[in-house]
Motif scaffolding. Structure first.
Motif, short mmCIF file in Angstrom:
data_model
loop_
_atom_site.label_atom_id
_atom_site.label_comp_id
_atom_site.label_asym_id
_atom_site.label_seq_id
_atom_site.Cartn_x
_atom_site.Cartn_y
_atom_site.Cartn_z
N THR A 1 41.74 39.15 45.43
CA THR A 1 42.51 38.63 46.57
C THR A 1 42.83 39.71 47.60
O THR A 1 43.08 39.39 48.76
CB THR A 1 43.82 38.02 46.09
OG1 THR A 1 44.62 39.05 45.48
CG2 THR A 1 43.58 36.90 45.09
N GLU A 2 42.88 40.95 47.15
CA GLU A 2 43.21 42.08 48.04
C GLU A 2 44.52 41.83 48.79
O GLU A 2 44.66 42.17 49.96
CB GLU A 2 42.06 42.35 49.02
CG GLU A 2 40.77 42.73 48.31
CD GLU A 2 39.63 43.02 49.27
OE1 GLU A 2 39.79 42.73 50.48
OE2 GLU A 2 38.59 43.52 48.82
N GLY A 3 45.47 41.21 48.08
CA GLY A 3 46.79 40.99 48.66
C GLY A 3 46.87 39.87 49.67
O GLY A 3 47.88 39.73 50.36
N ARG A 4 45.83 39.02 49.72
CA ARG A 4 45.82 37.95 50.73
C ARG A 4 45.69 36.57 50.07
O ARG A 4 45.10 35.67 50.66
CB ARG A 4 44.68 38.17 51.72
CG ARG A 4 44.80 39.44 52.54
CD ARG A 4 43.78 39.48 53.68
NE ARG A 4 42.44 39.52 53.18
CZ ARG A 4 41.75 40.63 52.93
NH1 ARG A 4 42.33 41.80 53.13
NH2 ARG A 4 40.51 40.60 52.49
N TYR A 5 46.27 36.40 48.91
CA TYR A 5 46.15 35.12 48.23
C TYR A 5 46.98 34.04 48.92
O TYR A 5 48.15 34.24 49.23
CB TYR A 5 46.58 35.23 46.77
CG TYR A 5 46.55 33.91 46.04
CD1 TYR A 5 45.34 33.22 45.88
CD2 TYR A 5 47.72 33.33 45.56
CE1 TYR A 5 45.30 32.00 45.24
CE2 TYR A 5 47.69 32.10 44.91
CZ TYR A 5 46.48 31.44 44.75
OH TYR A 5 46.43 30.22 44.13
N VAL A 6 46.37 32.89 49.13
CA VAL A 6 47.05 31.71 49.68
C VAL A 6 47.15 30.68 48.54
O VAL A 6 46.13 30.21 48.05
CB VAL A 6 46.28 31.11 50.87
CG1 VAL A 6 46.99 29.86 51.38
CG2 VAL A 6 46.14 32.14 51.98
N VAL B 1 46.13 38.96 41.65
CA VAL B 1 45.07 39.94 41.94
C VAL B 1 43.70 39.30 42.11
O VAL B 1 42.82 39.88 42.75
CB VAL B 1 45.01 41.02 40.85
CG1 VAL B 1 46.31 41.79 40.79
CG2 VAL B 1 44.70 40.41 39.48
N ALA B 2 43.50 38.10 41.54
CA ALA B 2 42.18 37.48 41.62
C ALA B 2 42.26 35.99 41.34
O ALA B 2 43.21 35.51 40.72
CB ALA B 2 41.22 38.15 40.63
N VAL B 3 41.24 35.27 41.81
CA VAL B 3 41.11 33.83 41.55
C VAL B 3 39.82 33.62 40.77
O VAL B 3 38.75 34.05 41.20
CB VAL B 3 41.08 33.02 42.85
CG1 VAL B 3 40.93 31.53 42.55
CG2 VAL B 3 42.34 33.27 43.66
N ALA B 4 39.92 32.98 39.61
CA ALA B 4 38.77 32.79 38.73
C ALA B 4 37.75 31.81 39.34
O ALA B 4 38.13 30.81 39.94
CB ALA B 4 39.22 32.31 37.37
N ASP B 5 36.49 32.14 39.13
CA ASP B 5 35.39 31.25 39.49
C ASP B 5 35.02 30.47 38.23
O ASP B 5 34.32 30.98 37.36
CB ASP B 5 34.19 32.06 40.00
CG ASP B 5 33.01 31.18 40.36
OD1 ASP B 5 33.12 29.94 40.27
OD2 ASP B 5 31.96 31.74 40.72
#
Length: 222
Positions: free
Chosen positions: A98-103, A213-217
Motif C-alpha cells: 500500500t505504501e501508506g496509501r490504503y483506501v 501494509v498490503a492487500v492480498a491478491d
C-alpha cells in the motif's frame, strides 16, 4: 490463541544482482555521422534487451520474486488457520504493497502491523468487515453480521454463524477498520479485542488504516 506473524519471502541474491544491473553506457566517437550511428546502435540494443527482458527473462524470474517486486508486490507465508478456507495454514499469498496509501474497502484481505494494544509484534492478516462510518453488529436472527442494519453475505466463512461472540453495534471511526478472520471460531480479531475488559479504548479493537501494509491478491493464493 494468538494469530502468528507472517514471513516475507525475499528475492534471492541472484534476483538482487539482476535488479541492480544497468544497461546505460556512454560511447564517444569522432564525427557527427559516426556518433549518430553509435547512438542508433545503442538504442536498437536497448530495445532488443527490453523485449527479451519482458518476454523471456521477467517470466523466468517470477519464481524468485523479482517480477512481483517490480510491480510493488510481495509474498507472505501464512502459518495460521485464521483465514481458512480462503487461505490455508501453511499457504502463501501475494499482496500489493500500500505504501501508506490504503483506501479502506469492504471485503479486502489485508496485512497489517500488529497494534500495540493487541500484544505481540509482526504482520497479521484479516478481512475488512467494517470501514469508517459503518455500524457493525452480530448477529441477526439468521446468524449473520449486519452493516448499518443490513445483513452481510459472507460466502467465504469456514462455517456459520458469522460469530459465536455477540457484539455491537460498533461504529467504525475515521482512520480505522474493523477486521475479522474468515475462520471466525478460531480468529482473535476486532471482536475479541472489543470485548476485552482490559481494553481502555474500544477504538483500539480496530486496525489503523495507516498500519495496513498490503492487500492480498486472492487470485494468487497458493
Amino acid at each position: 490463541m494468538d494469530d502468528p506473524a507472517f514471513e516475507i519471502i525475499d528475492a534471492t541474491p541472484l534476483c538482487r544482482r539482476l535488479a541492480r544491473h544497468r544497461t546505460d553506457e556512454v560511447v564517444m566517437r569522432r564525427g557527427s555521422s559516426r556518433l549518430h550511428l553509435v547512438r542508433h546502435n545503442i538504442a536498437v540494443k536497448r530495445y532488443v534487451f527490453y523485449v527479451l527482458f519482458v518476454a523471456v527473462i521477467l517470466p523466468l524470474l517470477g519464481g524468485c520474486g523479482l517480477a512481483d517486486r517490480i510491480a510493488g508486490r510481495k509474498q507472505y507465508s501464512v502459518s495460521s488457520e485464521v483465514m481458512e478456507p480462503t487461505i490455508k495454514a501453511g499457504g502463501e499469498v501475494t499482496a500489493t504493497q500500500t505504501e501508506g496509501r490504503y483506501v479502506p474497502k469492504l471485503g479486502d484481505v489485508i496485512l497489517f502491523k500488529t497494534p500495540m494494544t493487541w500484544g505481540g509484534t509482526g504482520i497479521r492478516i484479516a478481512r475488512v468487515i467494517g470501514v469508517p462510518g459503518t455500524a457493525v453488529r452480530c448477529c441477526d436472527g439468521q446468524g449473520r453480521t449486519t452493516l448499518n442494519g443490513n445483513p452481510l453475505e459472507e460466502p467465504y466463512l469456514k462455517e456459520p454463524p458469522a460469530s459465536r461472540i455477540a457484539f455491537g453495534p460498533v461504529t467504525v471511526p475515521e482512520g480505522r477498520v474493523w477486521v475479522q478472520g474468515d475462520n471466525r471460531h478460531v480468529s482473535l480479531d476486532s471482536r475479541s479485542r472489543f470485548l476485552d475488559p482490559s481494553n481502555r479504548s474500544k477504538d483500539d479493537s480496530m486496525v489503523l488504516v495507516s498500519s495496513v501494509v498490503a492487500v492480498a491478491d486472492l487470485a494468487a493464493v497458493e
